[in-house]
Design an enzyme around this catalytic site. Structure first.
Site, PDB file in Angstrom:
ATOM      1  N   HIS C 142       0.940  -1.120  -0.006  1.00  0.00           N
ATOM      2  CA  HIS C 142      -0.075  -0.029   0.018  1.00  0.00           C
ATOM      3  C   HIS C 142       0.853   1.260  -0.128  1.00  0.00           C
ATOM      4  CE1 HIS C 142      -3.010   2.792   1.805  1.00  0.00           C
ATOM      5  NE2 HIS C 142      -3.715   2.100   1.285  1.00  0.00           N
ATOM      6  N   ASP C 219       3.003  -4.489   8.178  1.00  0.00           N
ATOM      7  CA  ASP C 219       1.819  -3.586   8.080  1.00  0.00           C
ATOM      8  C   ASP C 219       0.647  -4.636   8.359  1.00  0.00           C
ATOM      9  OD1 ASP C 219      -0.410  -2.219   7.139  1.00  0.00           O
ATOM     10  OD2 ASP C 219       0.297  -1.644   5.339  1.00  0.00           O
ATOM     11  N   GLN C 222      -4.501  -5.269   7.296  1.00  0.00           N
ATOM     12  CA  GLN C 222      -5.734  -6.017   6.726  1.00  0.00           C
ATOM     13  C   GLN C 222      -5.700  -7.464   7.599  1.00  0.00           C
ATOM     14  OE1 GLN C 222      -8.092  -5.168   4.690  1.00  0.00           O
ATOM     15  NE2 GLN C 222      -7.164  -3.432   4.016  1.00  0.00           N
ATOM     16  N   LYS C 245     -10.509  -0.032  10.204  1.00  0.00           N
ATOM     17  CA  LYS C 245     -10.832  -1.142   9.378  1.00  0.00           C
ATOM     18  C   LYS C 245     -11.202  -2.335  10.389  1.00  0.00           C
ATOM     19  CE  LYS C 245      -7.152   0.100   6.129  1.00  0.00           C
ATOM     20  NZ  LYS C 245      -7.922   0.486   4.850  1.00  0.00           N
ATOM     21  N   CYS C 383      -4.840   2.309  -3.700  1.00  0.00           N
ATOM     22  CA  CYS C 383      -3.650   2.819  -3.075  1.00  0.00           C
ATOM     23  C   CYS C 383      -2.559   1.597  -3.344  1.00  0.00           C
ATOM     24  CB  CYS C 383      -3.698   3.039  -1.706  1.00  0.00           C
ATOM     25  SG  CYS C 383      -4.790   4.479  -1.365  1.00  0.00           S
TER      26      CYS C 383
HETATM   27  C1  LIG Z   1      -2.512  -2.821   3.463  1.00  0.00           C
HETATM   28  C2  LIG Z   1      -2.745  -1.435   4.024  1.00  0.00           C
HETATM   29  N1  LIG Z   1      -1.868  -0.647   4.554  1.00  0.00           N
HETATM   30  C3  LIG Z   1      -2.104   0.693   4.884  1.00  0.00           C
HETATM   31  C4  LIG Z   1      -3.084   1.146   4.758  1.00  0.00           C
HETATM   32  C5  LIG Z   1      -3.364   2.739   5.197  1.00  0.00           C
HETATM   33  O1  LIG Z   1      -4.543   2.617   6.467  1.00  0.00           O
HETATM   34  P1  LIG Z   1      -4.943   4.092   6.824  1.00  0.00           P
HETATM   35  O2  LIG Z   1      -5.390   4.826   5.614  1.00  0.00           O
HETATM   36  O3  LIG Z   1      -5.953   3.701   7.915  1.00  0.00           O
HETATM   37  O4  LIG Z   1      -3.917   4.778   7.420  1.00  0.00           O
HETATM   38  C6  LIG Z   1      -4.310   0.499   4.336  1.00  0.00           C
HETATM   39  C7  LIG Z   1      -5.722   1.054   4.201  1.00  0.00           C
HETATM   40  O5  LIG Z   1      -6.031   1.880   3.372  1.00  0.00           O
HETATM   41  C8  LIG Z   1      -4.278  -0.938   4.001  1.00  0.00           C
HETATM   42  O6  LIG Z   1      -5.098  -1.701   3.407  1.00  0.00           O
END
Ligand SMILES: Cc1ncc(COP(=O)(O)O)c(C=O)c1O
Ligand SMILES: Cc1ncc(COP(=O)(O)O)c(C=O)c1O
Lengths: 428, 145, 428, 145
Positions: C142, C219, C222, C245, C383
C-alpha cells in the site's frame, strides 16, 4: 477579531441553564457533590448535538472518503468536505486552507517537519531554513508551540530565540524589533496564553514579522473556543486549533495555511490519498489540503467538529466571548478577596480562566481539596514550564470555564479556595 | 466541611511531617543518590544514602512538592535509617504494592509504624506517584543508578 | 498466528444475523436496494457496542488524561490505559509497547521520521541510516508502506529496494537472500495485501531480516481485523494497524514497537505530555509509550478501539478468520464461473477479499453498475499503483467482506457481476 | 434489471462513443497539449490541440479510462473541432457549470448537441471528475500549460 464587541451581552442564567441541559456530563456527581467542571482549558465537555452528529454519520453514511465511488462513499465525502467548509468559515478561512489534524500539537509538528523537509530539498528553496536563520517564539508558549521549534532548529541549524515576558507574564513588546530581525524566518506565538488567559497583541507581532519577511504561526488553541476568530483579518500565515477544547470530540484539530504558502510547502505525512502517480521509486503529490492528509482521515470527528462550530455559532461567538469576560471578572474579583492568593497574569482582556498560587500550599493539595467538593481544576505547570519558571513557580492551580459555567459554580470554587489554607493549617 | 476521605488522606501526622520534615539534610559521604521528577507537576526530589556494611546508615534529601510527596520522603527517612539494605528493598516493594493496590492492601503497622498514615493515598490513583517519588529515588540510589 | 485453526467453525447464518443486528448501518437503503456493503477492506462498519463505549466515556468521564489530578481525570486516565492494555493483548503485545496513532499511515510515518531523527543525532547512532544502507519493501505494498520509506531514503541517503512479485502477485521469496543483504537496515512488509487478500510468509522474511540485523516492520492493517494476531510470536520489531478497519471509529490506530527498540527511538511528534523537563532551550523526554504521544490524545477513540477488540474477541478471532476464509472461497468460486473475469492474486490462504478485472469494462463502470443495485465495492488502484502496474492493470474492482457479510450478499454481488458485461454490450 | 437512473447515466450514445471514440489521433503540429490524471483510479488522458488563427483546427487525444471519461473526450472532440478559441472557452465553462450542478443545470442542446447525453453525470458526484478529465486537459492545452 480578538476583542469582544462592546454591545454583546453576556449569557443570561436562563440561557446557561438551557446550554447545560445539552451537556449530559454536567449531571454527574463527584465525591458526593455535583460536578463543578472548571477544567475546560484542558478539554471542554461536549454537547449532545456534537455526539449525535458523529453517531448519525457513522450509522448512516460511514465509508471511505475521497477513495470510494459508490453512493455511500460519495455522500460521506460530501459531508466531510462540507464539514471542512463549516470549520473554515468558523475561523475566518477558506475551505482549501484547512487541513485536518488530530490536535494542535500535530498541526505545529506538521509545519515544523514540512519546513525541515523543505530545507533538505532543492525544490523548496524559498522555505529553506539554515544556519544564521532564526525562529522566534515567546516565553509564554505551551510546550506544543516550543519543542517542535527547538527540534526544527536542531534539524536545520537555525537559532531559536524568544520574546520574554515581564513579571506579570506580559510579552515584552518593547523588545520586539530587537528580537524579530531580518534573520527571523518564523515567528510562532500563542493568541491566548493557556496559563494567563490574557489575549496577546497579535497585530503588532504580525506587522513586525511581515516587515522582516518572516511567516507568523498562531496557536489559536485557547482563542478558537472563546473568541470570534478571523484568521484572514489577523493576517497570520499559519494557525492551529484543537477540536477537543471547543466542544468537539478528542482526536480532531485544524491546521490553517494561507493558500499560497500552504501549496508551496512540501508534504509532512505521506501515504494514500495524497498522491497522483506512484512508482516504486518516487511519488507525486496532490495540491493542498489533500497533500497534507495522508491515510484514512478522521471523518466522523471532522463532522463532529463542524457540529461544534455550528453549536457555538448559534450562540454567537461575540456572546461566548462576553460570557468568558464575565467568568474571568468574577474569578479575578473573587480571588482578590482571599488571603494568600497570587493570580498570574496582567489585568486586561482575558478569556474565562485564572491560574493562581496559594501561599504555603502546593497546587496538588489545593486541587485535591477542591476535588473533594466535586470541583475539577487543573494543577501543575499546564505544559508551560518555562513560563512558570520565569514567574518563580513550579506548579499552579488553574480554573477555566466555558459557556456552561455558572456564577454559582464560580462561587463554590471561590468558597473552597478560601477554605484551603484553614484545612492545611497555614495562616498568613 | 471536608469529607472523611479527605481527612483520611491528609491525616494530621502527614500534615505535620510535610511541615517539619525529617531527613532534609545533605550527606557528606553519600554512596548513592538519585534525582526524581514528577512530569505532571514538576515536583522534584534528590535523595542520597550512605550505606555502611550492608546497612543504610544515613538518608538525606532535598526537593519540593506537595504534602504527600514531602511527608512520604520524611517518613521514609525515619523508617530506613539504620535498616539493612536487603530489608530496605523488601520494605520498598511492600510500599509499592500497597500504594498500587487502590486501597485493597494496607501497609503493615509493625513494619511501617507512623508511615501507615500514608495508607489513604492508595485510593487516589493520581496521587500514588506523589507518595512514590522519594521511594523511587531510594530504589535508584540503592542500585547506584 | 497467521493461520486459522483448522477446527474453528465458520460463523453460522444465525450468528451472522445476530451480528448484523449490532450494525445499524446495514439497515439503510441505497438506490432503492438494501445496502450490500462489500467495502470493508477500505473501512469497516461499527457495532453499537463500540459507539456506546465512546459515548459512555464522553458523557461520564471525559477529561484530560495524564495531565489532570481531579477524580474525573484520574478515572479517564485509567480507562484510557485499560484500553491500551486491551488492544495490546488483542495483537499479542504488552501495553507499554503500544502507541496510539490516528491510523496506520501515521504509525509508518512515525517510524520513518523517528529513524531519520536518529540519523541526525549522535545520541542514536545505533539506529542511524546513511548512504550505503538499504531499506527494503515489497512490490505489494500500500502507498502508506512505500512512500514514507521513499522519503526516509531521500532524507538519509539510504537506498530503497524491493522484493518483486510474480505474475500472480506472490512475493518472490526466491530472491529474498539476494535483496535482503547485510546492507539492509529496515524491511517493511504487509501481512496481508489489501489488493490480493493473500497472507504473506512473514516468518521467512523475519528470519532473513534478523539474520542480517535488519528491523522488520509489519503492516497489519488487513490482518488485525481478520486473523488472530500475535506480534510477539511473529517476532516483528514494529507493526501498525488502523482502528477504522477493525470495527472502531475513524481517527485511531496503533503502533507497536518491541520494548527495547521503542525505547531506543527518538521522538517523532513533540509537545505536551511527552516530556520531563523543558526549558526555552531544550527538552527531556519520557520513556515509551508516552514519548510518542505528544498533545491531547484520542481518548474516546482509544476506548472505542478497545471495545471493538473486545467485540471481535467475544466472537473469537479463529472464527472470524474461518468466516473470512469462507467469504473468500465463495467469492473466488463464484467469480470463476463468470466469463471475462480475471481475479488477482494466487490461490491459497486469504482473507475475505477479491480484486478482479472485467474484460473490456473499466472498474469505475463495474462499480457504478453494482452501486445501482446497492452493492458498495471499491474501484481504482486501492492505493497500490505499483502492484497494479506490475499486474498490467490500472484499476480493478474489489469486493471485501467482514463478519457481517452473508452468503446472500455475496450471491447478489456475483449475480450483478455476471450482468455487467451484458449491460455494457461487451461479449467475449 | 437496471434502473432508469443507470440507463440515464449510460445512454446508448455514451456507450457507443466509448466503444468507437472520435479524435483518438495524434496531431502532427500541436500548439498545446496537456496530460491529466484522476488520482483515485489512475485514469489518464493526453489531449492536444492545434490552434490556427483563433480557431481550434484539430483535436487529438489518447488515454484510457471509464466509459464516462472516454465518451466525454470523444464528444468533446466532435464539438470543438473548428470552433473559435473564445467560444471553446465559453463552452468549457458551461460544461463545468452543468457538471457541478448536481443535476440542477442541464447542458444546452443547441450548444452541446450529442454531448447532452452527458447530462446524467452531474447527479453522480463521484463521476463528475471522469467527465471533466478531457475538458480540464483542454483548458490547460488552451492555456499552453
Ligand atoms: C495494507 C494497508 N496498509 C495501509 C493502509 C493505510 O491505512 P490508513 O489509511 O488507515 O492509514 C491500508 C488501508 O488503507 C491498507 O489496506
Ligand atoms: C495554548 C495551547 N497550545 C497548544 C495546546 C496543545 O493542544 P493539544 O494538546 O490539543 O494538541 C494547548 C492545550 O493543551 C494549549 O492550551
Amino acid at each position: 477579531m480578538t476583542s469582544t464587541t462592546p454591545t454583546a451581552h453576556t449569557l443570561t442564567p436562563a440561557e446557561i441553564e438551557t446550554i447545560r441541559g445539552d451537556f449530559p456530563i454536567l449531571g454527574v456527581e463527584v465525591n458526593g457533590h455535583p460536578l463543578v467542571y472548571l477544567d475546560s482549558g484542558a478539554t471542554s465537555q461536549k454537547p449532545v448535538a456534537v455526539l449525535d452528529a458523529e453517531r448519525n454519520f457513522t450509522v448512516r453514511r460511514n465509508s471511505a472518503v475521497h477513495r470510494g465511488a459508490h453512493t455511500l462513499a460519495a455522500e460521506a465525502t460530501e459531508e466531510f468536505e462540507d464539514a471542512r467548509e463549516t470549520v473554515a468559515r468558523f475561523v475566518g478561512a477558506d475551505a482549501d486552507e484547512i487541513v485536518w489534524t488530530s490536535n494542535a500539537t500535530e498541526g505545529l509538528n506538521l509545519l515544523a517537519y514540512a519546513l525541515s523537509n523543505a530545507s533538505f530539498s532543492p525544490d523548496f528553496a524559498s522555505l529553506k531554513l539554515s544556519v544564521g536563520d532564526e525562529i522566534v517564539v515567546t516565553e509564554q508558549e505551551h510546550h506544543a508551540n516550543l519543542i517542535p521549534w527547538q527540534q526544527l532548529a536542531l534539524r536545520t541549524g537555525a537559532t531559536l530565540r524568544f520574546i520574554p515576558v515581564d513579571d506579570d507574564g506580559r510579552l515584552r513588546l518593547d523588545l520586539l524589533d530587537e528580537i524579530v530581525t531580518e534573520r527571523a524566518r518564523v515567528v510562532a506565538v500563542t493568541h491566548v496564553s493557556n496559563v494567563l488567559g490574557t489575549i496577546n497583541p497579535v497585530a503588532d507581532i504580525v506587522a513586525r514579522a511581515h516587515q522582516v519577511g518572516a511567516i507568523v504561526v498562531l496557536d489559536a488553541c485557547q482563542s478558537a473556543p472563546h473568541l470570534p476568530l478571523d484568521l484572514h483579518a489577523l493576517d497570520v500565515d499559519f494557525a492551529v486549533f484543537s477540536g477537543h477544547k471547543m466542544l468537539a470530540p478528542t482526536g480532531i484539530g485544524g491546521f490553517y495555511g494561507r493558500r499560497a504558502l500552504l501549496n508551496a510547502l512540501p508534504p509532512f505525512l505521506t501515504g494514500g490519498s495524497m498522491i497522483t502517480t506512484v512508482t516504486m521509486e518516487a511519488a507525486q503529490f496532490l495540491p493542498a489540503p489533500q497533500r497534507f492528509e495522508a491515510g484514512t482521515q478522521r471523518v466522523a470527528q471532522s463532522i463532529a467538529l463542524a457540529a461544534a462550530a455550528d453549536y457555538l455559532s448559534a450562540i454567537g461567538m461575540d456572546r461566548v466571548a462576553a460570557h468568558g469576560s464575565h467568568v474571568s471578572r468574577r474569578l479575578l474579583d473573587g480571588l482578590a478577596t482571599i488571603d494568600g492568593i497570587r493570580v498570574l497574569g496582567a489585568q486586561g482582556e482575558r478569556v474565562g480562566l485564572a491560574s493562581f498560587d496559594v501561599a504555603g500550599i502546593h497546587a496538588h493539595d489545593v486541587g485535591q481539596f477542591l476535588d473533594d467538593r466535586g470541583i475539577a481544576v487543573r494543577v501543575g505547570h499546564h505544559c508551560a514550564q518555562p513560563l512558570h519558571r520565569r514567574l518563580g513557580l513550579t506548579a499552579t492551580t488553574r480554573a477555566s470555564g466555558s459557556i456552561y459555567t455558572t456564577d454559582d459554580e464560580i462561587d463554590l470554587f471561590l468558597q473552597a479556595v478560601s477554605d484551603v489554607r484553614g484545612f492545611f493549617g497555614v495562616t498568613s | 466541611m471536608s469529607s472523611d476521605e479527605l481527612n483520611g488522606l491528609y491525616q494530621q501526622l502527614i500534615l505535620d511531617h510535610a511541615k517539619s520534615p525529617h531527613g532534609r539534610v545533605t550527606l557528606e559521604h553519600p554512596t548513592g543518590s538519585s534525582h526524581q521528577l514528577n512530569p505532571t507537576c514538576g515536583d522534584e526530589i534528590t535523595l542520597s544514602i550512605q550505606v555502611d556494611a550492608d546497612t543504610v546508615a544515613h538518608v538525606g534529601w532535598e526537593g519540593h512538592g506537595c504534602t504527600i510527596s514531602q511527608s512520604s520522603a520524611s517518613l521514609l527517612s525515619t523508617l530506613i535509617e539504620g535498616r539493612e539494605v536487603d530489608d530496605t528493598r523488601l520494605l520498598l516493594e511492600e510500599f509499592r504494592t500497597a500504594m498500587r493496590s487502590r486501597g485493597a492492601i494496607e501497609l503493615d503497622e509493625e513494619r511501617f509504624e507512623d508511615a501507615i498514615a500514608l495508607n489513604g493515598v492508595s485510593r487516589y490513583v493520581a496521587r500514588v506517584k506523589c507518595a512514590m517519588l522519594a521511594w523511587v529515588a531510594l530504589e535508584h540510589a540503592l542500585d547506584g543508578k
